[in-house]
Design a protein around this motif. Structure first.
Motif, PDB file in Angstrom:
ATOM      1  N   ASP A  25      -4.543  11.099  -3.185  1.00  0.00           N
ATOM      2  CA  ASP A  25      -3.347  10.502  -2.593  1.00  0.00           C
ATOM      3  C   ASP A  25      -3.334   9.026  -2.968  1.00  0.00           C
ATOM      4  OD1 ASP A  25      -1.414   9.382  -1.056  1.00  0.00           O
ATOM      5  OD2 ASP A  25      -2.130  10.185   0.854  1.00  0.00           O
ATOM      6  N   ASP A  26      -2.575   8.688  -4.015  1.00  0.00           N
ATOM      7  CA  ASP A  26      -2.653   7.311  -4.509  1.00  0.00           C
ATOM      8  C   ASP A  26      -2.087   6.301  -3.514  1.00  0.00           C
ATOM      9  OD1 ASP A  26      -0.033   8.057  -4.968  1.00  0.00           O
ATOM     10  OD2 ASP A  26      -0.079   7.720  -7.138  1.00  0.00           O
ATOM     11  N   ARG A  27      -1.149   6.747  -2.666  1.00  0.00           N
ATOM     12  CA  ARG A  27      -0.631   5.824  -1.653  1.00  0.00           C
ATOM     13  C   ARG A  27      -1.713   5.449  -0.643  1.00  0.00           C
ATOM     14  NH1 ARG A  27       5.268   5.847  -1.523  1.00  0.00           N
ATOM     15  NH2 ARG A  27       6.012   7.435  -2.935  1.00  0.00           N
ATOM     16  N   ALA A  28      -2.559   6.418  -0.333  1.00  0.00           N
ATOM     17  CA  ALA A  28      -3.651   6.124   0.604  1.00  0.00           C
ATOM     18  C   ALA A  28      -4.645   5.159  -0.029  1.00  0.00           C
ATOM     19  CB  ALA A  28      -4.346   7.427   1.000  1.00  0.00           C
ATOM     20  N   VAL A  29      -4.896   5.319  -1.337  1.00  0.00           N
ATOM     21  CA  VAL A  29      -5.788   4.392  -2.036  1.00  0.00           C
ATOM     22  C   VAL A  29      -5.209   2.984  -1.991  1.00  0.00           C
ATOM     23  CG1 VAL A  29      -6.832   3.825  -4.260  1.00  0.00           C
ATOM     24  CG2 VAL A  29      -6.598   6.231  -3.573  1.00  0.00           C
ATOM     25  N   VAL A  30      -3.898   2.882  -2.246  1.00  0.00           N
ATOM     26  CA  VAL A  30      -3.241   1.569  -2.265  1.00  0.00           C
ATOM     27  C   VAL A  30      -3.349   0.900  -0.900  1.00  0.00           C
ATOM     28  CG1 VAL A  30      -0.993   0.453  -2.438  1.00  0.00           C
ATOM     29  CG2 VAL A  30      -1.692   2.136  -4.163  1.00  0.00           C
ATOM     30  N   ALA A  31      -3.117   1.670   0.154  1.00  0.00           N
ATOM     31  CA  ALA A  31      -3.175   1.092   1.494  1.00  0.00           C
ATOM     32  C   ALA A  31      -4.598   0.628   1.821  1.00  0.00           C
ATOM     33  CB  ALA A  31      -2.699   2.128   2.518  1.00  0.00           C
ATOM     34  N   ALA A  32      -5.584   1.438   1.463  1.00  0.00           N
ATOM     35  CA  ALA A  32      -6.976   1.064   1.744  1.00  0.00           C
ATOM     36  C   ALA A  32      -7.390  -0.139   0.902  1.00  0.00           C
ATOM     37  CB  ALA A  32      -7.895   2.255   1.478  1.00  0.00           C
ATOM     38  N   ALA A  33      -6.923  -0.186  -0.346  1.00  0.00           N
ATOM     39  CA  ALA A  33      -7.242  -1.317  -1.217  1.00  0.00           C
ATOM     40  C   ALA A  33      -6.617  -2.596  -0.667  1.00  0.00           C
ATOM     41  CB  ALA A  33      -6.753  -1.046  -2.642  1.00  0.00           C
ATOM     42  N   TYR A  34      -5.399  -2.482  -0.177  1.00  0.00           N
ATOM     43  CA  TYR A  34      -4.704  -3.646   0.384  1.00  0.00           C
ATOM     44  C   TYR A  34      -5.512  -4.213   1.544  1.00  0.00           C
ATOM     45  CZ  TYR A  34      -0.706  -6.516   1.822  1.00  0.00           C
ATOM     46  OH  TYR A  34       0.120  -7.559   2.125  1.00  0.00           O
ATOM     47  N   ASP A  35      -6.011  -3.317   2.395  1.00  0.00           N
ATOM     48  CA  ASP A  35      -6.821  -3.772   3.524  1.00  0.00           C
ATOM     49  C   ASP A  35      -8.113  -4.431   3.038  1.00  0.00           C
ATOM     50  OD1 ASP A  35      -4.883  -2.792   5.184  1.00  0.00           O
ATOM     51  OD2 ASP A  35      -5.921  -0.906   5.628  1.00  0.00           O
ATOM     52  N   ALA A  36      -8.590  -3.998   1.877  1.00  0.00           N
ATOM     53  CA  ALA A  36      -9.808  -4.594   1.318  1.00  0.00           C
ATOM     54  C   ALA A  36      -9.499  -5.819   0.466  1.00  0.00           C
ATOM     55  CB  ALA A  36     -10.555  -3.550   0.488  1.00  0.00           C
ATOM     56  N   GLY A  37      -8.231  -6.215   0.393  1.00  0.00           N
ATOM     57  CA  GLY A  37      -7.873  -7.449  -0.301  1.00  0.00           C
ATOM     58  C   GLY A  37      -7.467  -7.284  -1.747  1.00  0.00           C
ATOM     59  N   VAL A  38      -7.235  -6.058  -2.187  1.00  0.00           N
ATOM     60  CA  VAL A  38      -6.834  -5.848  -3.582  1.00  0.00           C
ATOM     61  C   VAL A  38      -5.455  -5.176  -3.606  1.00  0.00           C
ATOM     62  CG1 VAL A  38      -7.382  -4.695  -5.759  1.00  0.00           C
ATOM     63  CG2 VAL A  38      -9.212  -5.666  -4.371  1.00  0.00           C
ATOM     64  N   ILE A  39      -4.540  -5.775  -4.384  1.00  0.00           N
ATOM     65  CA  ILE A  39      -3.181  -5.251  -4.488  1.00  0.00           C
ATOM     66  C   ILE A  39      -3.096  -4.321  -5.688  1.00  0.00           C
ATOM     67  CG2 ILE A  39      -0.740  -5.850  -4.702  1.00  0.00           C
ATOM     68  CD1 ILE A  39      -1.581  -8.745  -3.948  1.00  0.00           C
ATOM     69  N   VAL A  40      -2.743  -3.085  -5.470  1.00  0.00           N
ATOM     70  CA  VAL A  40      -2.401  -2.185  -6.579  1.00  0.00           C
ATOM     71  C   VAL A  40      -1.156  -1.430  -6.146  1.00  0.00           C
ATOM     72  CG1 VAL A  40      -4.652  -1.910  -7.665  1.00  0.00           C
ATOM     73  CG2 VAL A  40      -4.081  -0.529  -5.675  1.00  0.00           C
ATOM     74  N   ARG A  41      -0.533  -0.722  -7.092  1.00  0.00           N
ATOM     75  CA  ARG A  41       0.661   0.043  -6.738  1.00  0.00           C
ATOM     76  C   ARG A  41       0.448   1.514  -7.072  1.00  0.00           C
ATOM     77  NH1 ARG A  41       5.651  -2.158  -5.941  1.00  0.00           N
ATOM     78  NH2 ARG A  41       5.776  -4.422  -5.920  1.00  0.00           N
ATOM     79  N   PRO A  42       0.964   2.377  -6.222  1.00  0.00           N
ATOM     80  CA  PRO A  42       0.766   3.815  -6.462  1.00  0.00           C
ATOM     81  C   PRO A  42       1.749   4.331  -7.506  1.00  0.00           C
ATOM     82  CG  PRO A  42       2.030   3.482  -4.456  1.00  0.00           C
ATOM     83  CD  PRO A  42       1.740   2.114  -5.004  1.00  0.00           C
ATOM     84  N   LEU A  43       1.245   5.069  -8.496  1.00  0.00           N
ATOM     85  CA  LEU A  43       2.121   5.611  -9.542  1.00  0.00           C
ATOM     86  C   LEU A  43       3.177   6.542  -8.949  1.00  0.00           C
ATOM     87  CD1 LEU A  43       2.797   5.867 -12.525  1.00  0.00           C
ATOM     88  CD2 LEU A  43       0.977   7.559 -12.753  1.00  0.00           C
ATOM     89  N   THR A  44       2.827   7.281  -7.920  1.00  0.00           N
ATOM     90  CA  THR A  44       3.805   8.224  -7.351  1.00  0.00           C
ATOM     91  C   THR A  44       5.086   7.522  -6.908  1.00  0.00           C
ATOM     92  OG1 THR A  44       2.718   8.035  -5.216  1.00  0.00           O
ATOM     93  CG2 THR A  44       2.144   9.934  -6.539  1.00  0.00           C
ATOM     94  N   SER A  45       4.973   6.258  -6.480  1.00  0.00           N
ATOM     95  CA  SER A  45       6.165   5.601  -5.954  1.00  0.00           C
ATOM     96  C   SER A  45       7.177   5.283  -7.049  1.00  0.00           C
ATOM     97  CB  SER A  45       5.790   4.331  -5.196  1.00  0.00           C
ATOM     98  OG  SER A  45       5.375   3.335  -6.101  1.00  0.00           O
ATOM     99  N   TYR A  46       6.796   5.480  -8.306  1.00  0.00           N
ATOM    100  CA  TYR A  46       7.732   5.228  -9.408  1.00  0.00           C
ATOM    101  C   TYR A  46       8.522   6.473  -9.790  1.00  0.00           C
ATOM    102  CZ  TYR A  46       5.390   0.775  -9.906  1.00  0.00           C
ATOM    103  OH  TYR A  46       4.885  -0.480  -9.662  1.00  0.00           O
ATOM    104  N   TYR A  47       8.162   7.590  -9.159  1.00  0.00           N
ATOM    105  CA  TYR A  47       8.865   8.839  -9.458  1.00  0.00           C
ATOM    106  C   TYR A  47      10.046   9.028  -8.516  1.00  0.00           C
ATOM    107  CZ  TYR A  47       5.201  10.350 -12.652  1.00  0.00           C
ATOM    108  OH  TYR A  47       4.341  10.441 -13.719  1.00  0.00           O
ATOM    109  N   ASN A  48      11.111   9.584  -9.030  1.00  0.00           N
ATOM    110  CA  ASN A  48      12.285   9.872  -8.212  1.00  0.00           C
ATOM    111  C   ASN A  48      12.139  11.210  -7.506  1.00  0.00           C
ATOM    112  OD1 ASN A  48      14.349   7.690  -9.055  1.00  0.00           O
ATOM    113  ND2 ASN A  48      13.405   8.372 -10.960  1.00  0.00           N
TER     114      ASN A  48
END
Lengths: 539, 539
Positions: free
Chosen positions: B465-488
C-alpha cells in the motif's frame, strides 16, 4: 517515391557555407528523408566511415548524427549488422480507429519498449504519404470551441494599455520605483530559498497579516490573516471562487452593465450569466430575477463598475439577507475603493455579512502598478482551508519574493503614503477633465461615476453610436471605451464613453479632450437618429 | 425590542481607556444599534451638541460620526429638521422572491438614488430580526459545488514543498540569485513605465524571441517568436488551451498515470477525462480509445510523467496522424526535458507536426526556481492572435519587469550555463540515490524513469500500500509521493513511490534514504498480501 541513397540525398542538399552547422544539417536532412518515406523502413544506412568519405565531412560528425537518430528512434543500430531505418510510419489501423490485430492488452503499463526491427516493417499497413494528404483541399476545421469563440468575440481587452483616456490604468510613472527596488535588492541579497519555491496555499503569511490589518481599517472588513488568500488579481480570485463554489450550468447574477473581464471568466467556466439591472442605489433585481435565486452574485457595491454609483445600505442588507436565505454566494469586487474624491470610502459588504456568504476580492495593481499582479480574496472562515488548497492545486502559485517585497512596502508605510499622494493627483486630473467637459458641452452631456475610481462615464445621446465614436477617437489617437460594450443585453444599452484620467499628465488632459470632443461632435452629435448601431469592433 | 436612547446606549459601552479610538467606537456602536434594530428606522438622533455633552466627548467627533453615518446611508440628515435613522432593513418581499408592489421598472439604470425619507419606513415590511434567525438551527449548507468537492478531494498539492525526497522541485539554493538581482536592479533603475502596466497579449516580445531561439535549438521546435505566448506556467497554458479549444463535456485523453495538476485543471473546466494506458513506448491507445476520438490529448512524450518512458517515433507519428485526421488537439507538456542523464534530449512532438495540431507547453520554473512563474506555450500559427487575445482577456497578465530580467538572464548566457551546471549536479544526486537503492534492495525493487528529470520511481510490490508508506515516511520526516495517486482509474494501479532527488544535498541523500528504506521494510515489504488498500490520505 524513389528510395534515395543517403549520400546522394545529402550531397546535393548540404549547405557548406551556411549558418547552420554541418552536424545539424546532416541530422535534419536525414530525419526529413526518413519522415517523408524517401528512406523507407528497413533501408540500410551506409557505414559512418563511408558516409563521411562520400560527403567529405568528419567521421565523428556522422557518428554523432547516427547516435542522435538512434536515440530519437529514427534508426535501429545492431552491433555487427549495421544501421537500418526504423519503421516509424503511423499505424494506419490506429489512425483510422479500426480494430488492430496487434492491439496491446490493457494494463501493460511500464512494459519494455518494443523494438521495431527492420524485418517487422511488412506487418505495418502504409498510410497515405504526407504529400498526398497535403494536396487535398484543407478541410474546414472546427478550430475554436463554442466557448472559445464567444470568449474571443466578446473580448474586451484593449491592444493599448496606456495613454489618454485609457480607463482603469493608474499612473505607473509616479510609482516609487526606487523605494521598491531598494526593498527588493535587500530581500534578494538574502535570497531565502523558502521564498523561491512554490507558494504554500494562500500566499506569504506576513503579507496576509499586513493586508488583513490594512483592509480592516481601510475597508471595514472583518477577517483574520488566515482568511486572506493571495492571488494574482481579481480574475484569478473570481476564477477560484467559481471553480470551487459553482458547477457548470449554474447561474450568476452580474450587474448590467458590468466588467467585461469578469464576464469572460465566468462564462469560460460554464456559468450562465443573469444580468440584473442597476439604478442609483446599485443592484436592483427584478421580480423575475428574485424568483430564481442564482448560485452566485458578482457585485461592485462601493463603486458600481463602470457607472460608479454606490450600493445603498438598504440594498446591501437586502442582498445579504437574500443570499443567506437562498444560499447565494456573493463576490464583492471592491475595486478602486481607495480612490474617492470628496466623500469618504464606504464600508465593505463583507463587513456587514453575518452569514459567511461574501467572498471579498481586491487587488493592489491599481494602487501601485498593474503589472504587479498581486490580488487578494477574503474567504469565509469555514472555507479557508478549501480555498488555500484550491489556489495551490489550480494555479501552483509562487512569487513569494515579490510578496515579501510588497510586505515590506506596506509595513514601511509606503503603500499608505503612495495611495494618499495618488488620490490627490487623480483628484486634480478628474477636476481638469470635468472642467474641460463642462467648458465644451455644458450640461449637454452628463458625467457619471466621477466620485471615485480612475475613470468617469460621459453620457452620449441615445441615438448616437458610441462604438463608432470610440473607433474614430482611436484613429485620432485617443483611447476611450464604449459604454454599450459593458452591457450583456444588446437591447437598448445606455450610450456613453469611459474616460480614464489617472494615467494622463495634467497638461495632457485638455489637448486630448479637445481631440475627443471634435470626434464626438462629428460622430455622435451631428448625425440625426441613426437607424442602425455600427457593428464596427471596438479597438 | 426596545428603542434605545443613543446617548444611553453609547454611554454604557464606550471604552474610554481602550485601544480603539473614541471616533471608531462611537461609529461602530451606533451602526450596530441601527443594524440590530435597536435604533429603528425613523428614530431621531440627538443633535451633535447634545450627544457630545451627554458623552463628554468632542463635538467634532460626533460631527464626523454623523457625517460617516450619512455617507454610508445609516442616517438621513435634512437641513433644519435633524438627523434620522434611515430605513435600511432588508426588503422582505425581495428576500423571499415574492412580487413586490414597488418593483422598479426594468431599464432604469443610472437613475438618481432613491432617498428613503424617515416617513417611508412604514411602507416596508419588517423581516425577522437577525437575532431570531440566528437562533434557528444552522441549515445544512451545500457549500462547495460538485466540481469544487472533486477538486479538493483529489487535490495532489503537498503542504510541504521542500526536502528529501520532494519530487519535481529543483535545488533553488543553487540558483544564481546575485546575478539575477544585479540584472533586476539594472532594469528597475530605469523602471520603464511600459513594463509596469498590463502585458500585451503574449508577453514581453524580446523574451518571446529569446525563447523561440532557445527552444528551436534545445527542443527542435518549429516556431516564430510570435507563436510564443508567455504564461505563468504549465497550469495556465493548459487552462488557456482548454478554454479556447474545448467545450464543457468534451473528452480529453490523459496518460494513465498522469500529473495530478493537469487533471484538476481539465476537470474544473468541465472536461471529461479519458485515461489512456502507457507502455514502454509511451501513450498506447486501446481500440475503444481510438474509436471515439477525443477533442484533446495531453501527453508528455519526451519523459512520461511520472513513469519516465520516452514516446517512440512510431507512436509520435501515429498520434500526429490520428490528430490530423480526427481534428484532435494535442497538448505536448515538455516538462523537465532539459535534464537528461546519458542519453541526448529527444526532439519535440511539435517539431514533427505538419498539421498545426500541437500546442507545446513548458516552463522555466524547474530550470531556475519554481516561484518564478514564467511558462510559455507555442500556439499553432493560425491561432496565434486568438491565443494572445485569450491570455490577456482571461488572466490580465503583467510581470513584464520580471520577463525583462528573464530575457537578460537568457541573453547573457546564464540560463544555459545554469542548466548545464544543474544537470551535472542532479546527475550526481540521481546516481547517489540509485546506488543507495541498489545497496539496500538489490534488484528487489525496480527503479523506473531515472533517465531524465528530477525524480525517479521506486516500484513496490503489488500487494503493498504505497499510500501507507507515504504517510509513514512523512511522519518519519521524508516526503515521497504514492504512484497510485497519479492513476485515474483506482482499479489495480501500479504501486510505487516518486522520489525527487534534485533538491536534496548530496550528503543528505543517504541518511534520508535509510529512513525511507526502514519505513518501506516495515510498511510495504513485511506485510503479507493485504486484502484492502489503506484509505489513509496522502499528506
Amino acid at each position: 517515391m524513389d528510395t534515395v541513397i543517403l549520400s546522394d540525398w545529402l550531397a546535393t542538399r548540404l549547405d557548406r557555407g551556411g549558418a547552420e552547422p554541418i552536424y545539424r544539417q546532416t541530422l535534419r536532412l536525414t530525419q526529413q528523408a526518413i519522415l517523408t518515406g524517401q528512406l523507407p523502413p528497413g533501408t540500410k544506412l551506409p557505414s559512418s566511415r563511408t558516409l563521411a568519405e562520400d560527403l567529405g565531412i568528419a567521421r565523428n560528425t556522422v557518428l554523432h548524427v547516427y547516435d542522435q537518430l538512434t536515440a530519437e528512434g529514427y534508426v535501429i543500430s545492431t552491433t555487427g549488422s549495421g544501421t537500418y531505418v526504423a519503421d516509424t510510419r503511423p499505424d494506419a489501423a490506429a489512425v483510422n480507429g479500426r480494430n488492430r490485430p496487434e492491439a496491446a492488452a490493457a494494463g501493460d503499463a511500464a512494459a519494455q519498449p518494443a523494438t521495431h526491427a527492420p524485418t517487422h516493417a511488412a506487418t505495418h499497413t502504409a498510410v497515405r504519404p504526407a504529400s498526398d494528404s497535403a494536396s487535398q483541399p484543407q478541410r474546414e476545421r472546427n478550430d475554436l470551441s463554442t466557448r472559445g469563440r464567444r470568449l474571443i468575440r466578446q473580448a474586451g481587452v484593449s491592444a493599448k494599455q496606456w495613454g489618454a483616456f485609457m480607463p482603469g490604468v493608474p499612473d505607473v510613472s509616479e510609482f516609487p520605483a526606487r523605494t521598491w527596488s531598494r526593498l527588493q535588492a535587500r530581500l534578494w541579497k538574502e535570497a531565502n530559498p523558502d521564498l523561491l519555491t512554490y507558494a504554500p496555499g494562500g500566499g506569504y503569511r506576513p503579507l496576509r497579516r499586513a493586508l488583513s490589518d490594512y483592509l480592516r481599517v481601510a475597508r471595514s472588513v472583518k477577517c483574520t490573516p488566515d482568511q486572506i488568500i493571495i492571488t494574482t488579481g481579481i480574475h484569478q480570485s473570481i476564477d477560484l471562487a467559481v471553480r470551487l463554489l459553482t458547477d457548470v450550468g449554474d447561474r450568476a447574477w452580474v450587474e448590467e452593465p458590468c466588467y467585461w473581464g469578469a464576464r469572460s471568466v465566468l462564462q469560460s467556466s460554464g456559468i450562465t450569466l443573469a444580468p440584473v439591472p442597476v439604478d442609483g442605489e446599485g443592484l436592483n433585481p427584478r421580480d423575475e430575477d428574485l424568483q430564481e435565486p442564482p448560485r452566485l452574485a458578482l457585485v461592485t457595491p462601493s463603486h458600481q463598475y463602470p457607472l460608479g454609483m454606490v450600493m445603498s445600505l438598504a440594498r446591501r442588507r437586502t442582498l445579504l439577507e437574500y443570499a443567506r436565505q437562498h444560499d447565494v454566494w456573493i463576490i464583492e469586487d471592491d475595486y478602486d475603493s481607495e480612490f474617492r474624491y470628496g466623500s469618504r470610502p464606504l464600508a465593505s459588504l463583507q463587513g456587514l455579512d453575518e452569514a459567511g456568504r461574501v467572498i471579498y476580492v481586491g487587488s493592489l495593481g491599481k494602487m501601485l502598478f498593474p503589472g504587479l499582479r498581486i490580488g487578494y480574496m477574503i474567504a469565509p472562515e469555514h472555507l479557508v482551508d478549501i480555498f488555500r488548497t484550491g489556489v495551490a492545486e489550480l494555479y501552483r502559485e509562487g512569487q513569494l519574493m515579490q510578496q515579501a517585497v510588497m510586505t515590506d512596502f506596506i509595513m514601511d508605510g509606503h503603500l499608505t503614503s503612495h495611495v494618499r499622494r495618488m488620490r490627490a493627483l487623480y483628484g486634480e486630473r478628474r477636476q481638469i477633465l470635468i472642467d474641460a467637459i463642462t467648458a465644451r458641452f455644458g450640461s449637454e452631456l452628463p458625467v457619471m461615476g466621477d466620485e471615485a475610481g480612475l475613470h468617469l462615464v460621459l453620457g452620449l445621446p441615445d441615438y448616437s453610436d458610441d462604438r463608432a465614436v470610440v473607433a474614430a477617437a482611436y484613429d485620432a489617437g485617443v483611447i476611450v471605451r464604449p459604454l454599450t460594450s459593458y452591457y450583456n443585453d444588446p437591447a437598448q444599452p445606455r450610450r456613453g464613453l469611459l474616460l480614464g484620467y489617472a494615467c494622463v499628465p495634467n497638461d495632457g488632459i485638455g489637448p486630448a479632450f479637445d481631440t475627443l470632443a471634435r470626434v464626438i461632435e462629428q460622430t455622435a452629435l451631428t448625425s440625426s437618429r441613426s437607424p442602425h448601431a455600427s457593428s464596427r469592433p471596438c479597438p
